[in-house]
Design an enzyme around this catalytic site. Sequence first.
Site, PDB file in Angstrom:
ATOM      1  N   LYS A   1       0.843  -1.193   0.000  1.00 47.27           N
ATOM      2  CA  LYS A   1       0.000   0.000   0.000  1.00 47.27           C
ATOM      3  C   LYS A   1       0.876   1.240   0.000  1.00 47.27           C
ATOM      4  O   LYS A   1       2.016   1.113   0.454  1.00 47.27           O
ATOM      5  CB  LYS A   1      -0.953   0.012   1.191  1.00 47.27           C
ATOM      6  CG  LYS A   1      -0.325  -0.231   2.572  1.00 47.27           C
ATOM      7  CD  LYS A   1       0.864   0.569   3.019  1.00 47.27           C
ATOM      8  CE  LYS A   1       0.668   2.066   3.129  1.00 47.27           C
ATOM      9  NZ  LYS A   1       1.977   2.731   3.517  1.00 47.27           N
TER      10      LYS A   1
ATOM     11  N   TYR B   1      -4.226   4.212   6.414  1.00 43.89           N
ATOM     12  CA  TYR B   1      -4.664   3.210   7.401  1.00 43.89           C
ATOM     13  C   TYR B   1      -5.960   3.647   8.083  1.00 43.89           C
ATOM     14  O   TYR B   1      -6.820   2.822   8.375  1.00 43.89           O
ATOM     15  CB  TYR B   1      -3.571   2.981   8.451  1.00 43.89           C
ATOM     16  CG  TYR B   1      -2.403   2.206   7.918  1.00 43.89           C
ATOM     17  CD1 TYR B   1      -2.449   0.815   7.857  1.00 43.89           C
ATOM     18  CD2 TYR B   1      -1.276   2.843   7.437  1.00 43.89           C
ATOM     19  CE1 TYR B   1      -1.387   0.096   7.345  1.00 43.89           C
ATOM     20  CE2 TYR B   1      -0.216   2.136   6.928  1.00 43.89           C
ATOM     21  CZ  TYR B   1      -0.270   0.761   6.883  1.00 43.89           C
ATOM     22  OH  TYR B   1       0.775   0.045   6.365  1.00 43.89           O
TER      23      TYR B   1
HETATM   24  P1  NDP Z   1      12.483   2.035   1.187  1.00 44.83           P
HETATM   25  O1  NDP Z   1      12.887   3.311   0.581  1.00 44.83           O
HETATM   26  O2  NDP Z   1      13.097   1.653   2.477  1.00 44.83           O
HETATM   27  O3  NDP Z   1      12.767   0.831   0.171  1.00 44.83           O
HETATM   28  C1  NDP Z   1      12.357   0.873  -1.167  1.00 44.83           C
HETATM   29  C2  NDP Z   1      13.287  -0.004  -2.014  1.00 44.83           C
HETATM   30  O4  NDP Z   1      12.852   0.089  -3.346  1.00 44.83           O
HETATM   31  C3  NDP Z   1      14.745   0.456  -2.025  1.00 44.83           C
HETATM   32  O5  NDP Z   1      15.508  -0.032  -0.957  1.00 44.83           O
HETATM   33  C4  NDP Z   1      15.205  -0.092  -3.348  1.00 44.83           C
HETATM   34  O6  NDP Z   1      15.530  -1.470  -3.190  1.00 44.83           O
HETATM   35  C5  NDP Z   1      13.985  -0.057  -4.216  1.00 44.83           C
HETATM   36  N1  NDP Z   1      14.031   1.056  -5.183  1.00 44.83           N
HETATM   37  C6  NDP Z   1      14.070   0.899  -6.515  1.00 44.83           C
HETATM   38  N2  NDP Z   1      14.133   2.082  -7.124  1.00 44.83           N
HETATM   39  C7  NDP Z   1      14.170   3.021  -6.160  1.00 44.83           C
HETATM   40  C8  NDP Z   1      14.251   4.432  -6.183  1.00 44.83           C
HETATM   41  N3  NDP Z   1      14.299   5.122  -7.329  1.00 44.83           N
HETATM   42  N4  NDP Z   1      14.268   5.090  -5.005  1.00 44.83           N
HETATM   43  C9  NDP Z   1      14.194   4.410  -3.835  1.00 44.83           C
HETATM   44  N5  NDP Z   1      14.109   3.071  -3.765  1.00 44.83           N
HETATM   45  C10 NDP Z   1      14.105   2.369  -4.928  1.00 44.83           C
HETATM   46  O7  NDP Z   1      10.894   2.052   1.299  1.00 44.83           O
HETATM   47  P2  NDP Z   1       9.974   1.152   2.221  1.00 44.83           P
HETATM   48  O8  NDP Z   1      10.494  -0.222   2.282  1.00 44.83           O
HETATM   49  O9  NDP Z   1       9.714   1.860   3.471  1.00 44.83           O
HETATM   50  O10 NDP Z   1       8.580   1.200   1.388  1.00 44.83           O
HETATM   51  C11 NDP Z   1       8.382   0.406   0.235  1.00 44.83           C
HETATM   52  C12 NDP Z   1       6.880   0.248  -0.018  1.00 44.83           C
HETATM   53  O11 NDP Z   1       6.287  -0.381   1.098  1.00 44.83           O
HETATM   54  C13 NDP Z   1       6.112   1.554  -0.198  1.00 44.83           C
HETATM   55  O12 NDP Z   1       5.077   1.362  -1.116  1.00 44.83           O
HETATM   56  C14 NDP Z   1       5.528   1.832   1.177  1.00 44.83           C
HETATM   57  O13 NDP Z   1       4.345   2.597   1.146  1.00 44.83           O
HETATM   58  C15 NDP Z   1       5.243   0.420   1.635  1.00 44.83           C
HETATM   59  N6  NDP Z   1       5.271   0.304   3.089  1.00 44.83           N
HETATM   60  C16 NDP Z   1       4.278  -0.389   3.692  1.00 44.83           C
HETATM   61  C17 NDP Z   1       4.293  -0.572   5.050  1.00 44.83           C
HETATM   62  C18 NDP Z   1       3.277  -1.440   5.680  1.00 44.83           C
HETATM   63  O14 NDP Z   1       3.154  -1.413   6.893  1.00 44.83           O
HETATM   64  N7  NDP Z   1       2.546  -2.244   4.931  1.00 44.83           N
HETATM   65  C19 NDP Z   1       5.297   0.057   5.903  1.00 44.83           C
HETATM   66  C20 NDP Z   1       6.355   0.704   5.170  1.00 44.83           C
HETATM   67  C21 NDP Z   1       6.307   0.842   3.808  1.00 44.83           C
HETATM   68  P3  NDP Z   1      16.872  -2.070  -3.871  1.00 44.83           P
HETATM   69  O15 NDP Z   1      18.007  -1.308  -3.277  1.00 44.83           O
HETATM   70  O16 NDP Z   1      16.824  -3.498  -3.464  1.00 44.83           O
HETATM   71  O17 NDP Z   1      16.721  -1.873  -5.343  1.00 44.83           O
END
Ligand code: NDP
Length: 435
Positions: free
Chosen positions: A174, A259
Site C-alpha cells: 500500500k 490506514y
Molecule cells: P524504502 O525506501 O526503504 O525501500 C524501497 C526499495 O525500493 C529500495 O531499498 C530499493 O531497493 C527499491 N528502489 C528501486 N528504485 C528506487 C528508487 N528510485 N528510489 C528508492 N528506492 C528504490 O521504502 P519502504 O520499504 O519503506 O517502502 C516500500 C513500499 O512499502 C512503499 O510502497 C511503502 O508505502 C510500503 N510500506 C508499507 C508498510 C506497511 O506497513 N505495509 C510500511 C512501510 C512501507 P533495492 O536497493 O533493493 O533496489
Amino acid sequence: MAELTRRTLFGSTAGLAAGIGLIAPALGATAPMAPSGQEPGALRGSVADGKVTLPPLHQASEQNGEAPNPMPPGKRLGVAVVGLGALALENIIPGFGEAKSVRLTALVSGEPDKARIVAAQYGVPEKNLYSYADFDRIRDNPDIDIVYIVLPNAMHAEFTIRAAKAGKHVLCEKPMAATVAEAQSMVDACKQANVRLMIAYRLQYTPEHRTVIDLARSKAFGKVRMIEAVNGQNDAANGQWRQIKAMAGGGSLPDVGLYCLNAFRYITGEEPVEITAQMTHPANDPRFQQVEDIAMFTLRFPSGIVASGTSAYSFHESRFLRVHAETGWFGLDPAFGYDNLTLGINRKAGKASSMDSRRFTPKSQFAQEMDAFAASLHAGEEPHTPGAEGLQDMKIMAAIYQAAAGGGIVKLPLVTGLDTTRGPWPKALGPFVPA
Ligand code: NDP
C-alpha cells in the site's frame, strides 16, 4: 487419529528412524504414572492429516498454545520480493519465518551486492536473483508463484503489470499506486493476464482489527455513530522518496493516513458519500516542499456514520483508532503499527465506568497476510483485499485532495451493499472467533 504416547514417539531408535515412530515397540512396563492415574505420554498429542495436535496443558480459563503446522516447504507457494528496502528487510522477509503456506524463493533488487547478502542470509539460491532490468525473466522460473512488490509507490504499477505479463500472482504494498489511473491499470493488467492481485492491507488480517470489525458489525455496544483515527509520525528530513510527489503520490495521507481511511471502510463495510479535508504544508521545512504534512479529513457514510481521520509526518508517533457506539466505545491504541496493538473497551458497569484492555498473542502481520493470499489462491478465490479495495482507497484519497484544495464538500457516488470491494474471507484460515 493416532495417539502419540511416550511409547510411540520416543520408544526406540527404530521408532525414531521411522519418522515419528508410530510403530515403535513398547518401552517397558515401568513408565511412571501421573497422580491422575493417566500415563504422562497421553499428553504427547496426536497426528492426523499431516498435522500435530497437542492437548491443552492448562485449564480452559488460561491461554493454551497451538502447534503452527506449516506446510512442508516443497508445497508452499514461492514468493519473489521486489525491492530490498526498510519494509522488506526489517519486516517482510523475517516474516517468512512464521509463514505456513509461502516461502521466500527469489529477490529482485537494483543493488546486486545487497541482494547476494540477503540471499545468503535466507537461503535464496543465486540463480533466483534478478535486477529490475532482467525482472521479466521470472516468467521462466517455476520457483516463483507470487511477486511481492515493496518498491516506492510510483513503481508499483510498472512492476505489477510486468509480473502479471510474466504469469505471476501479485501482492502489492500500500498505497496501491501513486495515482488512480495507475491503480486502474494494475487491476486491468491482472484481469487480462488471469492472475490474482492482492493489496497488502496487513491489518485486515489481524485478530485485533477483526475484533473491532466484529464489535462494530455485531452492534455489541449498539449502533456505531462516529469513528476517529490518528496515524502520525515524525519523519527525517533526508530527501527520501516519500518527500517527492512523483515517487510517493502524496505525503502523509497515502502513506499513513491510508490506514485510517481503510479502517473506516472495513469497520463499517460502507463507502463514503461525502468528504471534507484540510492539509498543512509548513513553509521552510524541506520535507514539505512537494507533499503535505498533516492531512485531516472527514467522511460521511450512507448509514449516517461519520468518521474523522488525521495523518502527519511531523509529530511524535501517535496511532489510535476509536469507534464510538451508543452504549460504549472501543478501539485500538496503538492501532496501526506492527505489534503491541491493544484493544480497549469502555462501557458502564453498574454505577462505574468500566475499562477493559485486551492484548493478543504477537504474530507477524506479514506472515498472516501472505498466508491469507496463499489460502485464497489455493481456493481459487479473489483475495480478501483485492485490487478493487486499493483502487477505491485511491479514488477516495483523490477526493480528499480535491476537498483540501478548496473543493468544499466533495460528493462520491452512493454504493449500496457492504464490502463491495472485498473478496471472501479465506475459508482455510478458519472462521473468525471474536476475542
Ligand atoms: P524504502 O525506501 O526503504 O525501500 C524501497 C526499495 O525500493 C529500495 O531499498 C530499493 O531497493 C527499491 N528502489 C528501486 N528504485 C528506487 C528508487 N528510485 N528510489 C528508492 N528506492 C528504490 O521504502 P519502504 O520499504 O519503506 O517502502 C516500500 C513500499 O512499502 C512503499 O510502497 C511503502 O508505502 C510500503 N510500506 C508499507 C508498510 C506497511 O506497513 N505495509 C510500511 C512501510 C512501507 P533495492 O536497493 O533493493 O533496489
